[in-house]
Design an enzyme around this catalytic site. Sequence first.
Site: not given
Ligand code: PGA
Length: 254
Positions: A95, A165
């Site tokens: 992450h 992401e």
């Molecule tokens: P968010 O976070 O939905 O608040 O943008 C997603 C994540 O960091 O997994």
Amino acid sequence: MSKLIIANWKMNPPTLREASILFDAIKQTALKTRNVQTVIAPPLIFLQTLAANTKAKRVQFAAQNIHFEASGAQVGETSAGQAKDAGARYVLVGHSARRENGETDLETGKKVIAALGAKLTPVLFVGEGERDQDGLFLRTIRKQVIIALKDVPQSRIKDLVLCYEPVWAISTSGSDKQITVNEIHQMVLFVHKVLTDKFGERAARKVWILYGGSVSSDNADDIFAIPGVAGAAVGGASLDAKQFGEILQIANKT
Ligand code: PGA
């Protein structure tokens, strides 16, 4: 095809009592959304208690992080086996919040191997910090995928999940920094192509690719309709049981 939705609670909520209340509220919807695998990633210190009281297959748990070693003097860390023993079935690896704390692609790769070894499903997060006009950020994504999966045999690739992401799109709901449906679609195709180049089309097709970054009940409809998006990692919106329940219901329909 069913959807996989991960609630990434990060370092929230403040107490086990609040975590239990939030979890119970989410569980009500999660048990009814038959086409969705709901995965809750609470702070590890709450995971065991929440998992011990939950036997439903439709709701599973993820650790937010593990150490790649199986045991030893790693103060403050948790091994894959320990996370599994506590009740996790999934683990988030790579992450961006961990990468910002110094985690390298090589370490992420070792965590993927440790997770697979402990029969946890690793959810490998990849994403660029920012985009450049020349598309050099695509190299970043390719590198993140290739290094993290360099020791994964082709036969095990089906046992992991990828989450695209982009760091610049995290927690930006309501701002003008929104990613477009087209941009997400292109990146899902790109990640699939990287996997195909390394593992072949047949194996790559088995890998679920999620999207993460400001997923909310407002944009979930559009995101889940994108071909190739198998679900989402939801941060902020997963701390609001009503909104997260709406996201599960939208995923259930698409
Ligand atoms: P968010 O976070 O939905 O608040 O943008 C997603 C994540 O960091 O997994």
